[in-house]
Each structure stands twice: as structure tokens, then as C-alpha cells.
Write a protein that holds these residues in place. Structure first.
Motif, PDB file in Angstrom:
ATOM      1  N   SER A 338       6.692  -4.898  22.280  1.00 52.07           N
ATOM      2  CA  SER A 338       6.100  -6.138  22.756  1.00 52.07           C
ATOM      3  C   SER A 338       4.607  -6.016  22.467  1.00 52.07           C
ATOM      4  O   SER A 338       3.900  -5.278  23.160  1.00 52.07           O
ATOM      5  CB  SER A 338       6.357  -6.339  24.242  1.00 52.07           C
ATOM      6  OG  SER A 338       5.528  -7.367  24.708  1.00 52.07           O
ATOM      7  N   ALA A 339       4.171  -6.704  21.437  1.00 50.92           N
ATOM      8  CA  ALA A 339       2.775  -6.558  21.005  1.00 50.92           C
ATOM      9  C   ALA A 339       1.818  -7.046  22.081  1.00 50.92           C
ATOM     10  O   ALA A 339       0.742  -6.477  22.268  1.00 50.92           O
ATOM     11  CB  ALA A 339       2.554  -7.334  19.715  1.00 50.92           C
ATOM     12  N   SER A 340       2.224  -8.079  22.828  1.00 54.01           N
ATOM     13  CA  SER A 340       1.302  -8.626  23.836  1.00 54.01           C
ATOM     14  C   SER A 340       1.185  -7.703  25.051  1.00 54.01           C
ATOM     15  O   SER A 340       0.147  -7.659  25.697  1.00 54.01           O
ATOM     16  CB  SER A 340       1.753 -10.023  24.256  1.00 54.01           C
ATOM     17  OG  SER A 340       3.081  -9.971  24.697  1.00 54.01           O
ATOM     18  N   CYS A 341       2.281  -6.958  25.377  1.00 55.64           N
ATOM     19  CA  CYS A 341       2.238  -6.057  26.547  1.00 55.64           C
ATOM     20  C   CYS A 341       1.921  -4.614  26.151  1.00 55.64           C
ATOM     21  O   CYS A 341       1.692  -3.775  27.031  1.00 55.64           O
ATOM     22  CB  CYS A 341       3.575  -6.061  27.272  1.00 55.64           C
ATOM     23  SG  CYS A 341       4.081  -7.664  27.820  1.00 55.64           S
ATOM     24  N   GLY A 342       2.009  -4.315  24.881  1.00 56.13           N
ATOM     25  CA  GLY A 342       1.745  -2.945  24.437  1.00 56.13           C
ATOM     26  C   GLY A 342       2.955  -2.033  24.551  1.00 56.13           C
ATOM     27  O   GLY A 342       2.861  -0.826  24.363  1.00 56.13           O
ATOM     28  N   GLN A 343       4.122  -2.641  24.835  1.00 56.29           N
ATOM     29  CA  GLN A 343       5.348  -1.852  25.001  1.00 56.29           C
ATOM     30  C   GLN A 343       5.870  -1.377  23.635  1.00 56.29           C
ATOM     31  O   GLN A 343       5.934  -2.155  22.687  1.00 56.29           O
ATOM     32  CB  GLN A 343       6.380  -2.771  25.674  1.00 56.29           C
ATOM     33  CG  GLN A 343       7.644  -2.101  26.126  1.00 56.29           C
ATOM     34  CD  GLN A 343       8.622  -3.138  26.673  1.00 56.29           C
ATOM     35  OE1 GLN A 343       8.226  -4.169  27.220  1.00 56.29           O
ATOM     36  NE2 GLN A 343       9.907  -2.868  26.506  1.00 56.29           N
ATOM     37  N   GLY A 344       6.235  -0.125  23.525  1.00 55.94           N
ATOM     38  CA  GLY A 344       6.873   0.416  22.324  1.00 55.94           C
ATOM     39  C   GLY A 344       5.922   0.723  21.173  1.00 55.94           C
ATOM     40  O   GLY A 344       6.371   1.088  20.086  1.00 55.94           O
ATOM     41  N   LEU A 345       4.625   0.582  21.398  1.00 54.94           N
ATOM     42  CA  LEU A 345       3.670   0.801  20.294  1.00 54.94           C
ATOM     43  C   LEU A 345       3.577   2.283  19.906  1.00 54.94           C
ATOM     44  O   LEU A 345       3.414   2.600  18.726  1.00 54.94           O
ATOM     45  CB  LEU A 345       2.282   0.274  20.661  1.00 54.94           C
ATOM     46  CG  LEU A 345       2.168  -1.249  20.846  1.00 54.94           C
ATOM     47  CD1 LEU A 345       0.749  -1.638  21.190  1.00 54.94           C
ATOM     48  CD2 LEU A 345       2.618  -1.977  19.587  1.00 54.94           C
ATOM     49  N   ALA A 346       3.727   3.156  20.904  1.00 56.99           N
ATOM     50  CA  ALA A 346       3.661   4.599  20.620  1.00 56.99           C
ATOM     51  C   ALA A 346       4.826   4.993  19.723  1.00 56.99           C
ATOM     52  O   ALA A 346       4.659   5.755  18.749  1.00 56.99           O
ATOM     53  CB  ALA A 346       3.685   5.382  21.919  1.00 56.99           C
ATOM     54  N   GLU A 347       6.011   4.460  20.046  1.00 55.93           N
ATOM     55  CA  GLU A 347       7.200   4.765  19.236  1.00 55.93           C
ATOM     56  C   GLU A 347       7.031   4.235  17.814  1.00 55.93           C
ATOM     57  O   GLU A 347       7.407   4.891  16.836  1.00 55.93           O
ATOM     58  CB  GLU A 347       8.439   4.151  19.885  1.00 55.93           C
ATOM     59  CG  GLU A 347       9.726   4.751  19.348  1.00 55.93           C
ATOM     60  CD  GLU A 347      10.932   3.888  19.654  1.00 55.93           C
ATOM     61  OE1 GLU A 347      10.909   3.169  20.667  1.00 55.93           O
ATOM     62  OE2 GLU A 347      11.891   3.947  18.845  1.00 55.93           O
ATOM     63  N   LEU A 348       6.426   3.048  17.722  1.00 58.52           N
ATOM     64  CA  LEU A 348       6.208   2.455  16.398  1.00 58.52           C
ATOM     65  C   LEU A 348       5.257   3.329  15.568  1.00 58.52           C
ATOM     66  O   LEU A 348       5.514   3.589  14.385  1.00 58.52           O
ATOM     67  CB  LEU A 348       5.654   1.035  16.548  1.00 58.52           C
ATOM     68  CG  LEU A 348       5.309   0.305  15.256  1.00 58.52           C
ATOM     69  CD1 LEU A 348       6.527   0.165  14.351  1.00 58.52           C
ATOM     70  CD2 LEU A 348       4.721  -1.073  15.531  1.00 58.52           C
ATOM     71  N   SER A 349       4.191   3.798  16.203  1.00 58.81           N
ATOM     72  CA  SER A 349       3.217   4.659  15.493  1.00 58.81           C
ATOM     73  C   SER A 349       3.924   5.919  14.990  1.00 58.81           C
ATOM     74  O   SER A 349       3.692   6.358  13.855  1.00 58.81           O
ATOM     75  CB  SER A 349       2.079   5.049  16.424  1.00 58.81           C
ATOM     76  OG  SER A 349       1.421   3.913  16.861  1.00 58.81           O
ATOM     77  N   GLU A 350       4.760   6.471  15.853  1.00 58.54           N
ATOM     78  CA  GLU A 350       5.480   7.689  15.469  1.00 58.54           C
ATOM     79  C   GLU A 350       6.400   7.430  14.276  1.00 58.54           C
ATOM     80  O   GLU A 350       6.469   8.211  13.334  1.00 58.54           O
ATOM     81  CB  GLU A 350       6.301   8.157  16.661  1.00 58.54           C
ATOM     82  CG  GLU A 350       6.623   9.627  16.596  1.00 58.54           C
ATOM     83  CD  GLU A 350       6.905  10.168  17.987  1.00 58.54           C
ATOM     84  OE1 GLU A 350       8.030  10.616  18.174  1.00 58.54           O
ATOM     85  OE2 GLU A 350       6.019  10.107  18.846  1.00 58.54           O
ATOM     86  N   ARG A 351       7.076   6.276  14.312  1.00 56.39           N
ATOM     87  CA  ARG A 351       8.012   5.927  13.236  1.00 56.39           C
ATOM     88  C   ARG A 351       7.256   5.688  11.928  1.00 56.39           C
ATOM     89  O   ARG A 351       7.715   6.074  10.863  1.00 56.39           O
ATOM     90  CB  ARG A 351       8.808   4.681  13.639  1.00 56.39           C
ATOM     91  CG  ARG A 351      10.020   4.402  12.772  1.00 56.39           C
ATOM     92  CD  ARG A 351      11.176   5.362  13.013  1.00 56.39           C
ATOM     93  NE  ARG A 351      11.835   5.047  14.250  1.00 56.39           N
ATOM     94  CZ  ARG A 351      12.696   4.045  14.396  1.00 56.39           C
ATOM     95  NH1 ARG A 351      13.024   3.302  13.379  1.00 56.39           N
ATOM     96  NH2 ARG A 351      13.262   3.808  15.559  1.00 56.39           N
ATOM     97  N   ILE A 352       6.092   5.066  12.028  1.00 56.37           N
ATOM     98  CA  ILE A 352       5.275   4.829  10.822  1.00 56.37           C
ATOM     99  C   ILE A 352       4.933   6.173  10.199  1.00 56.37           C
ATOM    100  O   ILE A 352       5.075   6.384   8.993  1.00 56.37           O
ATOM    101  CB  ILE A 352       3.984   4.048  11.172  1.00 56.37           C
ATOM    102  CG1 ILE A 352       4.313   2.617  11.561  1.00 56.37           C
ATOM    103  CG2 ILE A 352       3.020   4.034   9.983  1.00 56.37           C
ATOM    104  CD1 ILE A 352       3.125   1.822  12.101  1.00 56.37           C
ATOM    105  N   CYS A 353       4.517   7.113  11.053  1.00 58.57           N
ATOM    106  CA  CYS A 353       4.117   8.436  10.569  1.00 58.57           C
ATOM    107  C   CYS A 353       5.298   9.150   9.903  1.00 58.57           C
ATOM    108  O   CYS A 353       5.137   9.820   8.881  1.00 58.57           O
ATOM    109  CB  CYS A 353       3.606   9.242  11.747  1.00 58.57           C
ATOM    110  SG  CYS A 353       2.462  10.493  11.258  1.00 58.57           S
TER     111      CYS A 353
END
Lengths: 414, 117
Positions: A338-353
Motif C-alpha cells: 500500500s503505497a499510501s500507507c507504506g505497507q509492504g515497501l520493505a518486502e518490495l525493496s528486498e524483492r527488487i534487490c
């Protein structure tokens, strides 16, 4: 668009083939597009009917639409030049189709020189066959040497073709500039990641959330037209994240061709984040994902793709899992954010890496010259130096992108 | 060819993820000389080419004259869909290249020069 211009009123019309059920998604999308272009929608009219050669839709339906006294009639179905001529002549109303509406939005949002050229090229690509057809219609009743269309109108089609060729040349130059820029960024050690997805999926909001920037993001289609790039660092890797123009269903091929230089940001990226709006009903979510895959195919994407399902904050866990299961064939392992709440952004960063190509390890030898010292200094910025030993020559062991190392002629892989 | 249609159906049996082709199990090329190129001929040729291959048949909508999926499914009598993902489109592109090359081989056997004409 919240700021509707009161003068801009429209009635939306859509024709469906009799064999198919009425599709409310299409009309809803047309309504959103009309809203984004600043139109106040007075009524929506649909009809199940075979294509009417004169008016596209039944004459009675157009008369019904005209009873609302709109400024424009907006058709979902593409209109032929004859149909535009017939409707304008018979009902004295301005008439456009969905493609023209999209172009109208693009034209109002185009701010850069490149975007303006792309919009003009798309418009001319659309207009050229229409003008040719209109000229042919005009010439139908003419006799040799008497009441002809004249040289001026005759040359209009050729003028359009000439202008198109000129714009294509200019865009090609801009494309080369973009290519050089991407190459330069890679040489600086950046990984290029692109945000792609259906229009209004939340790509700009996700860019803002990941990079902490404040790019314009609104709840309306086609807010972003020109690519916007911001830097971020993920686990020591320097990444450039680019927000791009959104996709839409049934996009004509020549529009994709006109926006080739912009879409190259997606096709030439090292990784693509395909963003979809999870809050949409399942059927619409599926359809948007399929349309996005088609657009990615048209762009010629061959880099890895991570599907990001955005706007999960409004969904219950059971609903989220149910939807995720249903779209498994299109997105087998999506990242829920959820880009507006910041939910799941850490997981996304990890997946990008994880999905970015691992950096290679190189060993290079540099002579003791002033140029080499400046190269070494540059390497400290563009790569991760593992070891520098000063022997007969400087021996540098580093980890980084191959483009960053390729700049140095003495590059030598161990 | 001799007043008939020289048709070639290429089948690529593959396991796909949405983005990439994971593994190609087999490739099959079936030539067919037909009187007509109608939907039934295409469907028969497709059925014959996909015989004994498990999974869903994926073909471009133009190959089946833009018929609705349910109609093609009932004619073929097995699972069928039009391409949705990048990998499915890649597999179809692969099949198109193979069928085109096969057809050229049939029409211009043993020549290297004339196949572009």
C-alpha cells in the motif's frame, strides 16, 4: 478532475455487439477519462446493436443524447471519418471517440518538448487517414477542371505526412539522447528500475513512497505523461526508479509507436515493476493485468518483471488472499503493498534487490598515471572497491556493473 | 499450391511462468494441404497437431477468425485460451517462426535463395 469546466459537457455513448453482454467496466473507464479531460458527464447511453455504418450507434440514441444539449458526444467505439462527418452534419454536434479523448488528455498534460512531439505525432497518425478519406469524399462529386478541391486541400495530406516525418526525426534524436542517458547512468553504477502498469494504478504514489519524493500523484488517469526518475539505495545498490505513462486497454498500435521513446524507459530497464490496483474487482484487475502484459509485449520488454499489487490497505486479509489466488496465472508471486500507507515497501525493496542481476567481481590493473588516479577516484563512486593494492601497477578488485568497468580499457575479469 | 492451401501448424509444448518460458517440452510441425482455409480446417489441423499433448491450447485470436473463446473451446473439445501473458505471447511467436520456416521448406525445398520471395 475535480475542477470541471462548466462549459465542457458531454454525453457518453457506447455500442456493444449483440452477441456479447454489456460491459460496465468500459463505460466506467470512459467516464473516468472524460472526467480527467475536464468534461462534466450529462448522461451515459449504451446500446446493443450491430455497427451502424452511418452513425456507429442507432440514430435514436444520438437524438436521445442530443436532448441533453451537450457540447460534445464522446463515443467509446472508434469512429470512421464518414461517421464523424454524418453525425456532425445531421446533429450539429462535436463528436470524438475514446482515442481522441485520450489524446485530448495527453495534450493538456504534455509539458516537455518530447511529450508535446509525441502527442502531435499520435494525433497526426490518427488524422492522416481521416484527412485522406475526407478528401476522397470531397472529390467524389467533382468534375475535371470544375469545382475541384483545389491544390491547397490536396496538399493537406502530404503536409501531414511531411510533418510526421519531421517529428519522427526529432523523436529519434531524443531517443538517442535517452539511450545515451541510460548508458551513462549504468556507467555511473546505477541499476535502472521502471514502474509500469495500468493507468491510475498508483505508480507515482509508489515512486513517492519508495524514494521520499513528491512527484504529482492524483486519483485520475494519465497524471504522469513524461518519465520521472528518482534515486534510491537498496541494500547498498544504487537504483534509479523511473515512473512512466500508464497503459490502457485497446491502445492503438500507432500510439505506442508515437510514445516509443518514453516507453523505452520500460523496455530498456534492468527490472520492471508492474503495478496493479488490488482494490479493483477481480474481473477488472485481471483485465488490467492482461492489458498491461500486452502493452509490455508491444514495448518489447525482456527484463524480469515483479508484479506489485498496490492499494491493499482497504481490503480484508481473506479478500486479498482470494484475489491473489485467482490471478496466480498472471502474477504467481506478487508483492502486496500500500503505497499510501507504506505497507509492504520493505518486502518490495528486498524483492527488487533479489531480482536485480548480481554485481560481478572484476580485477583491473591501472598504471601510475594521473589519468588512472582519476579513474580510481571515479571507481570509488561507481563501484564497490574490495581491495586496492599498490604493486608494479595499481591492482583494483571491485564489485560493480560491467558498464562501469567497461569504461576502463584495462578491465580484466579474474 | 495447385489451387489448394499449403498449411503448416507448429505446436510448441512448453511450461510457462507469466513472464518467461520455463521449459520447452516438445515442438511439433504438421503440414496439411487443404481445399479451404475455414475455421473447421484450422480447428481440425490444430486438434491433430495438439493430439496427446497435455495442457491448455493457446493461439492468437486471428488464427481462429476472432471467434469467442467458448466457441473455439467447444469446437476443439478441450481447454483453450487466447494469449494473456508475456510468456504465452513469446511461445506463440516461437510457433509462428517455426511454422513459417516449415512452410518455406515445403514450398521451396532444397533452395537457400528463393525462400525470401
Amino acid at each position: 478532475m475535480s475542477q470541471h469546466d462548466n462549459d465542457k459537457t458531454a454525453v457518453l455513448l457506447m455500442r456493444e455487439n449483440p452477441g456479447k453482454p454489456l460491459d460496465p467496466f468500459r463505460m466506467a473507464e470512459l467516464r473516468d477519462l472524460a472526467g480527467a479531460a475536464g468534461y462534466r458527464v450529462l448522461a451515459e447511453i449504451t446500446q446493443r446493436k450491430d455497427r451502424d455504418h452511418r452513425f456507429q450507434i442507432g440514430r435514436g440514441k444520438i437524438a436521445q443524447a442530443m436532448s441533453y444539449n451537450p457540447k460534445k458526444l464522446i463515443f467509446y467505439n472508434p469512429l470512421s471519418p464518414n461517421q464523424v462527418f454524418n453525425i456532425s452534419a445531421e446533429f450539429s454536434s462535436q463528436v470524438i471517440d475514446r482515442f481522441n479523448l485520450i489524446l485530448e488528455i495527453f495534450a493538456s498534460r504534455a509539458s516537455t518538448r518530447e511529450a508535446k512531439l509525441q502527442v502531435e505525432l499520435a494525433k497526426l497518425s490518427y488524422d492522416a487517414p481521416q484527412v485522406r478519406s475526407a478528401l476522397a469524399l470531397k472529390k467524389r462529386g467533382e468534375q475535371p477542371g470544375f469545382r475541384g478541391a483545389g491544390a491547397y486541400e490536396q496538399s493537406m495530406y502530404h503536409d501531414i505526412r511531411g510533418r510526421m516525418a519531421k517529428i519522427r526525426m526529432e523523436l529519434k534524436d531524443l531517443e538517442h539522447i535517452g539511450e545515451d542517458r541510460r548508458q551513462f547512468r549504468r556507467e555511473l553504477g546505477f541499476d535502472l528500475v521502471s514502474l509500469a502498469g495500468y493507468t491510475n494504478a498508483g505508480k507515482s504514489t509508489l515512486l513517492n513512497a519508495l524514494t521520499g519524493s513528491s512527484v504529482t500523484a492524483r486519483d485520475q488517469p494519465f497524471t504522469t505523461l513524461s518519465p520521472t526518475t528518482r534515486a534510491l539505495e537498496i541494500k547498498g545498490r544504487r537504483v534509479l526508479l523511473t515512473d512512466t505513462v500508464g497503459f490502457i486497454d485497446d491502445l492503438p498500435h500507432f500510439l505506442i509507436k508515437a510514445f516509443r521513446s518514453t516507453l523505452a524507459e520500460i523496455s530498456q530497464a534492468d527490472l520492471v515493476l508492474l503495478v496493479a490496483d488490488m482494490s479493483d474487482p477481480y474481473e477488472i484487475l485481471r483485465r488490467k493485468l492482461v492489458a498491461s502484459h500486452k502493452a509490455l509485449w508491444d514495448c518489447g520488454v525482456c527484463s524480469p518483471v515483479i508484479t506489485v499489487l498496490n492499494k491493499v490497505d482497504g481490503l480484508s486479509k481473506s479478500e486479498m488472499l482470494r484475489k491473489k489466488e485467482k490471478i496466480e496465472d498472471l502474477a504467481p508471486n506478487p508483492v502486496l503493498v500500500s503505497a499510501s500507507c507504506g505497507q509492504g515497501l520493505a518486502e518490495l525493496s528486498e524483492r527488487i534487490c533479489l531480482r536485480l542481476l548480481p554485481l560481478g567481481e572484476y580485477q583491473i590493473r591501472l598504471p601510475y598515471t594521473s589519468q588512472s588516479l582519476s579513474q580510481l577516484s571515479r571507481l570509488y563512486e561507481t563501484a564497490e572497491l574490495l581491495q586496492v593494492s599498490y604493486e608494479d601497477e595499481m591492482v583494483v578488485r571491485l564489485r560493480g556493473r560491467k558498464e562501469a568497468v567497461a569504461r576502463l580499457k584495462a578491465a580484466d575479469r579474474p | 499450391m495447385q489451387g489448394k492451401y499449403q498449411m503448416v501448424c507448429a505446436v510448441v509444448s512448453a511450461r510457462v511462468s507469466p513472464i518467461f518460458i520455463e521449459k520447452i517440452h516438445s515442438v511439433r510441425i504438421v503440414p496439411h494441404l487443404a481445399e479451404t482455409a475455414d475455421l473447421n480446417t484450422v480447428a481440425d489441423l490444430t486438434s491433430a497437431a495438439c493430439m496427446c499433448l497435455p495442457g491448455t491450447i493457446v493461439a492468437e485470436s486471428g488464427d481462429f477468425y476472432n471467434q469467442e473463446i467458448w466457441r473455439v473451446k467447444s469446437i476443439l473439445g478441450r481447454e483453450f485460451k487466447y494469449p494473456e501473458t508475456l510468456a504465452e505471447r513469446t511461445a506463440i511467436e516461437l510457433a509462428h517462426h517455426i511454422s513459417l520456416a516449415g512452410r518455406r521448406l515445403i514450398i521451396h525445398p532444397g533452395t537457400d535463395e528463393d525462400w525470401t520471395k
